[in-house]
Design a protein around this motif. Structure first.
Motif: not given
Length: 315
Positions: A277-285
């Motif tokens: 989920x941290x990896x996904x947030x990095x991409x989204x933000x």
């Protein structure tokens, strides 16, 4: 009715070949009877606590030897106070024992001759008779699987054990008080034994209960595994937040590289997020694609920095 009684009822009601019925009778007489000699001659006294087993013995004696056995019912006065069914054979007793291979010129035998059990169906019939005589099996709803046959003679117990091993049933023998017990513990092998004894309805009940239990156990293990993983992730996230606080107490966020800044920001914004989920947030933000191993590397870098600051503070 107990599960053992159900199994025995189905064995008695199953269709067996003539040769199989005969070796069944041999096992039952060998394990359930005593031979008595009086002034009137020799007679056999057979007893069982299971009504259908006693009826089965009575029918087999009439079928093979055309005798008129005497049946009487006794009642225990201790413990469960259940009935004991006694069959008395007054005529042709010695002839019956000789024909079944229980008595020879050398005297009473601990087990019948191997030649009578050469055919697999006869060996299976003999084991079914042994179970009728001294067997029990735990109900499939209980916490453990256990099937056993109790006999008085160690030699007979070892013979039954070898006979079961012939059908890939890994039976073992233990001594319990004055009895020798042949037992199986593996659930799939107990199912094989029930199938071999033609206790088909009991087999279906046993297998259905076993499948349900195994399914529920698998779900429980998965739930426990997921819970453990979740707790592990939360514990790791808590340590990572502590590391970040240590770093920001001594250094400004701007003094760190953009990559570390991104990790710090998403971790602080999502304290319970997993690594993925941290990896996904990095991409989204931030539009930054980062793998799980890359995220672990950056968090390890933060841990290293925090440990250095802690060591410096301790000095």
């Amino acid at each position: 009715m107990s599960f053992t009684a159900e199994v025995k009822n189905q064995i008695c009601g199953a269709q067996w070949k003539t040769c199989c019925r005969k070796v069944q009778l041999a096992a039952l007489i060998q394990m359930c009877s005593t031979m008595n000699i009086t002034s009137q001659g020799m007679h056999i006294r057979i007893q069982s606590e299971h009504a259908n087993t006693a009826k089965h013995i009575w029918k087999l004696l009439k079928e093979f030897y055309q005798v008129e056995p005497q049946l009487s019912v006794l009642r225990k006065i201790k413990l469960k106070k259940n009935n004991i069914y006694v069959i008395r054979v007054n005529s042709r007793a010695l002839e019956i024992l000789k024909d079944l291979g229980i008595y020879t010129e050398q005297g009473l035998q601990t087990h019948i001759p191997a030649r009578m059990l050469r055919r697999d169906c006869c060996a299976q019939g003999y084991l079914a008779g042994a179970f009728l005589a001294g067997g029990s099996v735990n109900a499939p709803q209980t916490t453990n699987y256990h099937l056993e046959i109790s006999v008085g003679e160690e030699t007979l117990a070892k013979f039954l054990c070898r006979l079961m091993n012939r059908f890939y049933l890994p039976a073992k023998v233990i001594k319990r008080r004055n009895q020798h017990v042949v037992y199986l513990k593996a659930s799939d092998k107990i199912a094989d034994f029930l199938r071999m004894c033609k206790a088909n309805d009991a087999l279906f009940e046993f297998e259905d209960s076993r499948i349900q239990r195994d399914f529920l156990n698998s779900l429980t293990r998965l739930d426990n595994c997921e819970l453990a993983n979740e707790m592990k992730s939360l514990s790791a996230a808590r340590r990572q937040l502590e590391d970040i606080e240590w770093i920001l107490n001594y250094r400004s966020l701007d003094s760190l590289s953009p990559k570390l800044q991104h990790v710090i920001e998403v971790r602080r914004a999502h304290p319970e997020a997993s690594m993925n989920e941290l990896c996904e947030r990095c991409y989204e933000e931030y539009g930054e694609q980062i793998s799980k191993s890359g995220m672990k590397h950056r968090l390890a870098k933060l841990r290293e920095m925090a440990d250095q600051l802690r060591a410096h503070t301790d000095e």
